[in-house]
Every structure is written in structure tokens, then in C-alpha cells.
Write a protein that holds these residues in place. Sequence first.
Motif, mmCIF file in Angstrom:
data_model
loop_
_atom_site.group_PDB
_atom_site.id
_atom_site.type_symbol
_atom_site.label_atom_id
_atom_site.label_comp_id
_atom_site.label_asym_id
_atom_site.label_seq_id
_atom_site.Cartn_x
_atom_site.Cartn_y
_atom_site.Cartn_z
ATOM 1 N N GLU A 245 0.580 -1.521 0.248
ATOM 2 C CA GLU A 245 -0.085 -0.291 0.143
ATOM 3 C C GLU A 245 1.441 1.422 0.149
ATOM 4 O OE1 GLU A 245 -2.656 -0.337 3.588
ATOM 5 O OE2 GLU A 245 -3.915 -1.646 2.391
ATOM 6 N N ARG A 246 1.987 1.500 0.548
ATOM 7 C CA ARG A 246 2.574 2.174 0.678
ATOM 8 C C ARG A 246 3.572 2.495 -0.688
ATOM 9 N NH1 ARG A 246 3.803 0.592 6.116
ATOM 10 N NH2 ARG A 246 5.509 -0.465 4.672
ATOM 11 N N ALA A 247 4.345 1.105 -1.366
ATOM 12 C CA ALA A 247 4.676 1.375 -2.533
ATOM 13 C C ALA A 247 3.464 1.866 -3.263
ATOM 14 C CB ALA A 247 5.359 0.318 -2.961
ATOM 15 N N GLU A 248 1.918 1.918 -3.345
ATOM 16 C CA GLU A 248 1.373 2.022 -4.309
ATOM 17 C C GLU A 248 1.451 4.011 -3.672
ATOM 18 O OE1 GLU A 248 -2.345 -0.190 -3.902
ATOM 19 O OE2 GLU A 248 -1.642 -1.859 -5.310
ATOM 20 N N ALA A 249 0.444 4.141 -2.802
ATOM 21 C CA ALA A 249 0.979 5.619 -2.474
ATOM 22 C C ALA A 249 2.162 6.209 -3.296
ATOM 23 C CB ALA A 249 0.306 5.671 -1.057
ATOM 24 N N ALA A 250 3.389 5.822 -3.086
ATOM 25 C CA ALA A 250 4.286 6.475 -3.495
ATOM 26 C C ALA A 250 4.411 6.795 -4.906
ATOM 27 C CB ALA A 250 5.381 6.073 -2.496
ATOM 28 N N GLU A 251 3.891 5.151 -5.596
ATOM 29 C CA GLU A 251 4.248 5.451 -6.971
ATOM 30 C C GLU A 251 2.854 6.500 -7.698
ATOM 31 O OE1 GLU A 251 3.356 2.454 -10.680
ATOM 32 O OE2 GLU A 251 2.709 1.119 -8.452
ATOM 33 N N ARG A 252 1.828 6.724 -6.906
ATOM 34 C CA ARG A 252 0.624 7.524 -7.511
ATOM 35 C C ARG A 252 1.242 8.788 -7.458
ATOM 36 N NH1 ARG A 252 -2.804 3.685 -4.131
ATOM 37 N NH2 ARG A 252 -2.819 4.917 -2.703
ATOM 38 N N ASP A 253 1.990 9.008 -6.220
ATOM 39 C CA ASP A 253 2.139 10.384 -6.009
ATOM 40 C C ASP A 253 3.146 10.776 -7.397
ATOM 41 O OD1 ASP A 253 0.205 10.624 -3.771
ATOM 42 O OD2 ASP A 253 2.675 10.386 -2.455
ATOM 43 N N ALA A 254 4.082 10.414 -7.147
ATOM 44 C CA ALA A 254 5.360 10.353 -8.073
ATOM 45 C C ALA A 254 4.663 10.473 -9.655
ATOM 46 C CB ALA A 254 6.313 9.243 -8.602
ATOM 47 N N ALA A 255 3.536 9.958 -9.845
ATOM 48 C CA ALA A 255 2.746 9.725 -11.100
ATOM 49 C C ALA A 255 2.270 11.017 -10.900
ATOM 50 C CB ALA A 255 1.867 8.625 -11.585
ATOM 51 N N ASP A 256 1.169 11.789 -9.838
ATOM 52 C CA ASP A 256 0.524 13.107 -9.596
ATOM 53 C C ASP A 256 1.835 14.334 -9.829
ATOM 54 O OD1 ASP A 256 -1.367 11.755 -9.480
ATOM 55 O OD2 ASP A 256 -1.475 11.447 -6.993
ATOM 56 N N LEU A 257 2.728 13.797 -9.947
ATOM 57 C CA LEU A 257 4.296 14.946 -9.522
ATOM 58 C C LEU A 257 4.382 15.131 -11.155
ATOM 59 C CD1 LEU A 257 6.296 16.904 -8.575
ATOM 60 C CD2 LEU A 257 7.716 15.525 -8.324
#
Length: 314
Positions: A245-257
Motif C-alpha cells: 500500500e505504501r509503495a502504491e501510494a508513493a507511485e501515485r504521488d510520483a505520477a501526480d508530480l
Amino acid sequence: MPSLIDDVLRRLYEEPPDGFVATRAAAIQQARAAGDRETAKRLAALKKPTVAAWVVNLLVRRRPDLIGELVELSGALRAAQRELRGEQLRELSEQRRRFVSALVAAARELAVAAGAGAGKLPLGEVESTLTAALADPEVAEQVRTGRLIRSAAYAGFGEVPRPRLRLITGGEQEGVAEEPPARRITGGEQEGVAEEPSAAVERVSAQQRAARERRRREAERRRRELERELASAEAAERRADEHLERAEAAERDAADLVDDLEAELAELERRRTEAVADVARRKQARRVAEREAAAARRRVGDVQAALDEVTDPS
């Protein structure tokens, strides 16, 4: 995926064992491709039957009528053994031998028709398994499932060893462990002292109770071990899920950036294009102004020269 499991079970325990591993692997891959990890796990737990177990399974699946007769005869034999009716027991025992021989012959015919070599069939093990089924209705019912993975044998009075099974019914797995053969007692323990049949049965029964108690304690110990392993595995699964879940959240944040930066880049590119166009327009205007200034200077020179001529006529 009940339909997949039913089809795989039929093929695994009806077709010759040499294709078991490949058939099981293909079914596991199919379940995984469908996203059904639970079915894939249960299919992976299925065990390859021995050739003797396969021959019995084939008989069960192709000739259920004979297996129905076996179950009926099993009950009659068991009742005669409990009541120790000698004449009836001898008659039923003879009937058992004839019936087992007929079953073995039918099983052999089916196995050969399925592609097995007649000279390589372990018909002795097939016979011992069917004899065990006749001696114990519970074993007969287990044989009736058509999913044996080991043969069974009957050693005399008392319970017979249960053939090891792994069943899937309604998506659940059930296992029956293989028990050691009971010791046959035909006489007294002391030389020259005969033992009554009832005493022999009681002695065997006591031995069986002790063996069952040992198995019960071992099963309880194993259950506790598996419960501890399950708790540890579940904790590891929870930690892995949290990490995922943490990895997926970090991936989503990076994609948003990345999306934000791409939007900013697009805006900057638009502004740069406009600025370049504005520079071009201003450059053109400068050139026009330069030409106008040069023309004006020439005009001033011409007017000044004319004025000088008028002022100084000499």
C-alpha cells in the motif's frame, strides 16, 4: 472455479498417472491466469496417485455399479466379523474372494483399455486395496470417491489402514492420513495357551485404541505447529500488504508530480512560443522603423542642401 476443479479432478484421477504432473501444471497456470490464486493453491496440493491407486480410481469411475456392490458386501462382512458367526463368515469370505477376483479382472481390463501395459500393472496392490475396502465400510466409502493416491492393505482383525486421500468437495480440501496395518493375532501370547476369539479381538482393539491415541496426540501437536506457522504467515502477509500500500501510494504521488510538471512544461512551452512570435513581430517593426529613420535622414539632408543653395546664391 468449481467447473475447473471438477474437470481437473476427473482427468487427474481417471487418466494414467504419467500425465498427472503436466495436467496439474496446466490447470494451475489456467487458474492463475484467471486471477484465482485459491484454486491454484488447492490444485497444487493434489498428489499424484500410484499406478495401483489409479487402477482402483478408474474402476470406481468407469464401473460404479461394481463399487456399489462392494459397499453392500462390506457391510455384511463387517457385521459377521463383529458377531463372530463362523459359518456365515466363511461363506462371506469365500464370496469376498470371488468378488475381489472379478473386480481385479474388470480393473485390469479398464486399465489396459486406457493405455496401460498389462504386464506392468500392480494387480496385487489393487487386490489388497479392494480387500481392505470389503473389510471396512469406511475404507469402502473412501475408495468410492475415486481419488485414492495410495493403495491399502488388510492384515486381519480390526481396522484396516486408511488409504491416503486428498479430496476437493465444494472448494474445500479434506485429507485422510494413512494408518499403519493392524497386527494379526491368531493365538495366545504365551506358548501352549490358546486364546479365545473374543480375547483376540479385545487385545487388538486395545492396541488400536492406543495407536489411535498416539495418532491423536501427534495430530494435536502438528495442529498447534501449523497454527503457529499460520499466525506467522498471516502476520507476514499483513506486513507485505502494508508495504504494498505504501509503495502504491508513493507511485501515485510520483505520477501526480509528473503530471503537474508536464502541465507546467506545456504552459511554459506555450508562453515560449508566444514570446518567440512577439520577438519576431518586434524585430520586423524595428526594421520598418530603421527604414523609416533612414528615409527621414535622407529627406533632412536633401532639404538642408536646398536651403543652403537658397541662402547662398553665389
